[in-house]
Scaffold this motif. Structure first.
Motif, PDB file in Angstrom:
ATOM      1  N   ILE A   1     -14.163  11.340   0.222  1.00 27.61           N
ATOM      2  CA  ILE A   1     -14.017   9.933   0.583  1.00 27.61           C
ATOM      3  C   ILE A   1     -15.295   9.456   1.268  1.00 27.61           C
ATOM      4  CG2 ILE A   1     -12.730   8.339   2.060  1.00 27.61           C
ATOM      5  CD1 ILE A   1     -10.246   9.969   1.565  1.00 27.61           C
ATOM      6  N   PRO A   2     -15.799   8.259   0.937  1.00 26.88           N
ATOM      7  CA  PRO A   2     -17.057   7.769   1.513  1.00 26.88           C
ATOM      8  C   PRO A   2     -17.072   7.855   3.035  1.00 26.88           C
ATOM      9  CG  PRO A   2     -16.341   6.301  -0.244  1.00 26.88           C
ATOM     10  CD  PRO A   2     -15.230   7.293  -0.028  1.00 26.88           C
ATOM     11  N   PRO A   3     -18.241   8.131   3.602  1.00 25.97           N
ATOM     12  CA  PRO A   3     -18.342   8.307   5.064  1.00 25.97           C
ATOM     13  C   PRO A   3     -17.956   7.069   5.863  1.00 25.97           C
ATOM     14  CG  PRO A   3     -20.525   8.183   4.033  1.00 25.97           C
ATOM     15  CD  PRO A   3     -19.544   8.320   2.934  1.00 25.97           C
ATOM     16  N   GLN A   4     -17.973   5.902   5.238  1.00 31.55           N
ATOM     17  CA  GLN A   4     -17.558   4.688   5.951  1.00 31.55           C
ATOM     18  C   GLN A   4     -16.106   4.768   6.420  1.00 31.55           C
ATOM     19  OE1 GLN A   4     -19.256   4.859   3.117  1.00 31.55           O
ATOM     20  NE2 GLN A   4     -20.415   2.990   2.665  1.00 31.55           N
ATOM     21  N   PHE A   5     -15.307   5.635   5.750  1.00 33.85           N
ATOM     22  CA  PHE A   5     -13.898   5.802   6.119  1.00 33.85           C
ATOM     23  C   PHE A   5     -13.703   6.937   7.132  1.00 33.85           C
ATOM     24  CE2 PHE A   5     -13.745   3.669   2.037  1.00 33.85           C
ATOM     25  CZ  PHE A   5     -12.683   2.778   2.176  1.00 33.85           C
ATOM     26  N   ASP A   6     -14.765   7.388   7.741  1.00 31.00           N
ATOM     27  CA  ASP A   6     -14.677   8.486   8.693  1.00 31.00           C
ATOM     28  C   ASP A   6     -13.679   8.163   9.809  1.00 31.00           C
ATOM     29  OD1 ASP A   6     -15.296  10.903   9.975  1.00 31.00           O
ATOM     30  OD2 ASP A   6     -16.774   9.917  11.257  1.00 31.00           O
ATOM     31  N   GLY A   7     -12.737   9.076  10.035  1.00 34.62           N
ATOM     32  CA  GLY A   7     -11.713   8.883  11.050  1.00 34.62           C
ATOM     33  C   GLY A   7     -10.458   8.216  10.540  1.00 34.62           C
ATOM     34  N   SER A   8     -10.484   7.696   9.308  1.00 28.48           N
ATOM     35  CA  SER A   8      -9.301   7.028   8.757  1.00 28.48           C
ATOM     36  C   SER A   8      -8.948   7.521   7.364  1.00 28.48           C
ATOM     37  CB  SER A   8      -9.531   5.509   8.718  1.00 28.48           C
ATOM     38  OG  SER A   8     -10.632   5.192   7.890  1.00 28.48           O
ATOM     39  N   ALA A   9      -9.435   8.697   6.991  1.00 29.58           N
ATOM     40  CA  ALA A   9      -9.201   9.234   5.651  1.00 29.58           C
ATOM     41  C   ALA A   9      -7.841   9.924   5.562  1.00 29.58           C
ATOM     42  CB  ALA A   9     -10.316  10.198   5.262  1.00 29.58           C
ATOM     43  N   TYR A  10      -6.793   9.204   5.971  1.00 31.73           N
ATOM     44  CA  TYR A  10      -5.429   9.721   5.962  1.00 31.73           C
ATOM     45  C   TYR A  10      -4.515   8.660   5.354  1.00 31.73           C
ATOM     46  CZ  TYR A  10      -7.375  12.917   9.460  1.00 31.73           C
ATOM     47  OH  TYR A  10      -8.149  13.835  10.117  1.00 31.73           O
ATOM     48  N   ALA A  11      -3.413   9.103   4.750  1.00 29.40           N
ATOM     49  CA  ALA A  11      -2.469   8.163   4.152  1.00 29.40           C
ATOM     50  C   ALA A  11      -1.901   7.199   5.191  1.00 29.40           C
ATOM     51  CB  ALA A  11      -1.345   8.926   3.454  1.00 29.40           C
TER      52      ALA A  11
ATOM     53  N   ALA B   1      -3.015   2.352  -0.582  1.00 34.54           N
ATOM     54  CA  ALA B   1      -3.525   2.841  -1.865  1.00 34.54           C
ATOM     55  C   ALA B   1      -2.818   2.173  -3.032  1.00 34.54           C
ATOM     56  CB  ALA B   1      -3.370   4.355  -1.958  1.00 34.54           C
ATOM     57  N   ALA B   2      -3.549   2.029  -4.136  1.00 34.37           N
ATOM     58  CA  ALA B   2      -2.991   1.491  -5.380  1.00 34.37           C
ATOM     59  C   ALA B   2      -3.695   2.180  -6.540  1.00 34.37           C
ATOM     60  CB  ALA B   2      -3.173  -0.015  -5.458  1.00 34.37           C
ATOM     61  N   ALA B   3      -2.996   2.336  -7.663  1.00 33.63           N
ATOM     62  CA  ALA B   3      -3.553   3.027  -8.820  1.00 33.63           C
ATOM     63  C   ALA B   3      -3.433   2.169 -10.070  1.00 33.63           C
ATOM     64  CB  ALA B   3      -2.845   4.369  -9.037  1.00 33.63           C
ATOM     65  N   SER B   4      -4.518   2.095 -10.837  1.00 35.10           N
ATOM     66  CA  SER B   4      -4.507   1.437 -12.135  1.00 35.10           C
ATOM     67  C   SER B   4      -4.578   2.515 -13.213  1.00 35.10           C
ATOM     68  CB  SER B   4      -5.702   0.477 -12.253  1.00 35.10           C
ATOM     69  OG  SER B   4      -6.918   1.211 -12.331  1.00 35.10           O
ATOM     70  N   ASP B   5      -4.786   2.116 -14.452  1.00 32.47           N
ATOM     71  CA  ASP B   5      -4.909   3.091 -15.530  1.00 32.47           C
ATOM     72  C   ASP B   5      -6.224   3.856 -15.471  1.00 32.47           C
ATOM     73  OD1 ASP B   5      -2.450   2.400 -16.611  1.00 32.47           O
ATOM     74  OD2 ASP B   5      -3.310   0.831 -17.880  1.00 32.47           O
ATOM     75  N   GLN B   6      -7.157   3.389 -14.671  1.00 30.94           N
ATOM     76  CA  GLN B   6      -8.479   4.006 -14.652  1.00 30.94           C
ATOM     77  C   GLN B   6      -8.936   4.464 -13.276  1.00 30.94           C
ATOM     78  OE1 GLN B   6     -10.651   0.671 -16.365  1.00 30.94           O
ATOM     79  NE2 GLN B   6     -10.648   1.643 -18.391  1.00 30.94           N
ATOM     80  N   ARG B   7      -8.413   3.858 -12.203  1.00 33.65           N
ATOM     81  CA  ARG B   7      -8.971   4.131 -10.882  1.00 33.65           C
ATOM     82  C   ARG B   7      -7.904   4.201  -9.801  1.00 33.65           C
ATOM     83  NH1 ARG B   7     -13.331  -0.736 -11.526  1.00 33.65           N
ATOM     84  NH2 ARG B   7     -14.841   0.323 -12.876  1.00 33.65           N
TER      85      ARG B   7
ATOM     86  N   ALA C   1      -3.833  -6.829   9.997  1.00 30.87           N
ATOM     87  CA  ALA C   1      -3.359  -5.701   9.207  1.00 30.87           C
ATOM     88  C   ALA C   1      -3.496  -6.036   7.731  1.00 30.87           C
ATOM     89  CB  ALA C   1      -1.902  -5.376   9.539  1.00 30.87           C
ATOM     90  N   TRP C   2      -3.879  -5.017   6.934  1.00 30.84           N
ATOM     91  CA  TRP C   2      -4.174  -5.224   5.524  1.00 30.84           C
ATOM     92  C   TRP C   2      -3.441  -4.216   4.648  1.00 30.84           C
ATOM     93  CZ3 TRP C   2      -7.138  -9.304   3.917  1.00 30.84           C
ATOM     94  CH2 TRP C   2      -7.933  -9.937   4.883  1.00 30.84           C
ATOM     95  N   ALA C   3      -3.264  -4.589   3.375  1.00 31.79           N
ATOM     96  CA  ALA C   3      -2.715  -3.686   2.362  1.00 31.79           C
ATOM     97  C   ALA C   3      -3.267  -4.117   1.016  1.00 31.79           C
ATOM     98  CB  ALA C   3      -1.187  -3.719   2.355  1.00 31.79           C
ATOM     99  N   ILE C   4      -3.180  -3.222   0.034  1.00 29.98           N
ATOM    100  CA  ILE C   4      -3.730  -3.499  -1.285  1.00 29.98           C
ATOM    101  C   ILE C   4      -2.739  -3.109  -2.361  1.00 29.98           C
ATOM    102  CG2 ILE C   4      -4.859  -1.264  -1.639  1.00 29.98           C
ATOM    103  CD1 ILE C   4      -7.271  -2.826  -2.772  1.00 29.98           C
ATOM    104  N   ALA C   5      -2.765  -3.838  -3.481  1.00 27.75           N
ATOM    105  CA  ALA C   5      -1.884  -3.545  -4.612  1.00 27.75           C
ATOM    106  C   ALA C   5      -2.564  -3.987  -5.903  1.00 27.75           C
ATOM    107  CB  ALA C   5      -0.536  -4.262  -4.452  1.00 27.75           C
ATOM    108  N   ILE C   6      -2.044  -3.509  -7.023  1.00 28.29           N
ATOM    109  CA  ILE C   6      -2.521  -3.953  -8.325  1.00 28.29           C
ATOM    110  C   ILE C   6      -2.085  -5.399  -8.538  1.00 28.29           C
ATOM    111  CG2 ILE C   6      -2.317  -3.579 -10.813  1.00 28.29           C
ATOM    112  CD1 ILE C   6      -3.974  -1.488  -9.326  1.00 28.29           C
ATOM    113  N   GLY C   7      -2.971  -6.218  -9.082  1.00 30.37           N
ATOM    114  CA  GLY C   7      -2.673  -7.615  -9.330  1.00 30.37           C
ATOM    115  C   GLY C   7      -2.642  -7.935 -10.810  1.00 30.37           C
TER     116      GLY C   7
END
Length: 430
Positions: A222-232, A237-243, A278-284
């Motif tokens: 996981i990119p270093p910018q996420f250091d300290g927060s690389a936990y579920a 998290a969201a998943a598409s057919d490719q990423r 607070a934020w969250a992400i999903a497939i659109g």
């Protein structure tokens, strides 16, 4: 049963009475059965399809077993008017005092009703003492999975009626990792390692399982910018057919991972609204992502807003290139108040909030992970570009038996449900 099946029952009763009055007892039992079958087939074509289109999803399987004509009508109706809106899945971890409580519930957005499947909470494919069972994000819809120190298993359908043992566990055992299924790959990213890291192992490690090759491979961490927060716990998290897409819940830092190249793409720091806490992400829809933000919280009024993002650049989508107006939508106030209730007199000095979303390219559900008993909000995307982003909002309370009973931890997932999934559900619920 549905209105259509009630109609058939009444017509059958009338037919049996007329047969009894007009025919002698010399007629055979088989002859009466043939007459009854003809009555069942009286509804056909467009009329039957119109009736079937109103049948709740859970009743489609019984309806398809009435006759061949009904089975054709069910399939024709679903082809003409597909029920693409995703279902909300609710998994419970019952307390020892209520072992009989259903462990999996599913909300049908077509009929706005809940189904319950009596699955034991230990119905997994692993027997290890240390086993994590939860929903994983998947391009085909969220699926329950189990991850232990020895094996990874993933359910084959939304209702977890069938399981498959995918593979041995990843090389590096970790807790609270992000687990996602992206096409033919299973990605395990981040998490904490309870043991001392060996040479070559790093915090934020990513491993990819190729279901075709049947092997695990290490990938970029996981990119270093996420250091300290690389936990579920700290990542949405969201998943598409490719990423696989991940977003830091407090800062709106977002990035994507390509399991085929085993590499991370750009990392983007979103700055959409400084009031969001607070934020969250999903497939659109239309090959986009949806960022969901909540804030501020307090007497001034809480807001929940949606922004569409470009899946490649992760930048906000623009509705009008000339004015550079962002594609955004605000959740109705009455829905927000149910997710984040605030009573007059409450001290909001130390009040904080959190938000989570599970969804597909057709829609999804927003909920407050801190107060999941508050229920969830259904959103459905508009199919055309014009007008607002969301065409339907609906409040989804918890099932009565869940709201009235004391349970342990609960978890939400989201998935499209096909006719075959309903057939499997029907077999396991009887």
């Amino acid at each position: 049963m549905a209105m259509a099946l009630d109609l058939l029952a009444n017509r059958n009763a009338e037919t049996e009475r007329s047969l009894h009055l007009s025919h002698s007892h010399s007629h055979s039992h088989n002859h009466r059965d043939r007459d009854r079958d003809r009555v069942l087939l009286d509804l056909y074509g467009d009329v039957l399809e119109a009736v079937v289109s109103r049948v709740p999803s859970a009743d489609l399987i019984p309806a398809s077993r009435v006759s061949r004509e009904w089975r054709r009508a069910v399939r024709s109706s679903l082809l003409r008017l597909p029920r693409r809106s995703p279902w909300l899945l609710l998994r419970l971890l019952p307390r020892p005092s209520s072992p009989a409580l259903y462990s999996l519930h599913a909300f049908d957005p077509f009929s706005s009703s809940w189904l319950s499947l009596p699955l034991p909470h230990t119905s997994t494919c692993t027997t290890d003492a240390v086993t994590v069972t939860s929903f994983l994000s998947a391009s085909s819809g969220d699926r329950l999975h189990t991850l232990s120190a020895s094996a990874l298993s993933v359910s084959q359908d939304p209702f977890a009626t069938h399981w498959r043992k995918e593979a041995k566990a990843p090389k590096m055992w970790r807790k609270d990792a992000v687990v996602a299924e992206v096409d033919r790959w299973v990605v395990v990213a981040g998490g904490g390692c309870p043991m001392v890291l060996e040479e070559g192992e790093v915090v934020g490690a990513v491993e990819v399982y190729d279901k075709q090759a049947g092997a695990w491979a290490s990938a970029e961490p996981i990119p270093p910018q996420f250091d300290g927060s690389a936990y579920a716990t700290w990542l949405s998290a969201a998943a598409s057919d490719q990423r696989l897409y991940v977003m830091e819940k407090k800062t709106a830092l977002v990035a994507w991972f390509d399991p085929q190249s085993k590499a991370w793409g750009p990392t983007c720091q979103l700055r959409l609204d400084p009031a969001v806490s607070a934020w969250a992400i999903a497939i659109g829809r239309d090959e986009r992502l949806v960022a969901v933000g909540v804030g501020p919280v307090g007497q001034s009024g809480t807001k929940v807003r949606f922004w569409e993002l470009n899946r490649d650049t992760l930048h906000p989508a623009v509705a009008d290139p000339k004015t550079k107006t962002k594609m955004e939508e605000e959740m109705p106030t009455e829905m927000v108040q149910r997710l984040f209730p605030f009573e007059e007199g409450d001290d909001d000095t130390w009040r904080c909030c959190s938000v989570e979303v599970c969804g597909t390219d057709r829609g999804g559900y927003v909920y407050n992970p801190s107060e999941m008993r508050n229920g969830a909000v259904l959103y459905e995307f508009r199919e055309n570009e014009g007008g607002s982003m969301v065409g339907r909002w609906e409040w989804v309370p918890l099932p009565e038996r869940v709201a009235d009973c004391g349970v342990g931890r609960m978890e939400f997932g989201c998935s499209a449900v096909a006719l075959d999934d309903l057939a499997s559900f029907s077999r396991h619920s009887t």
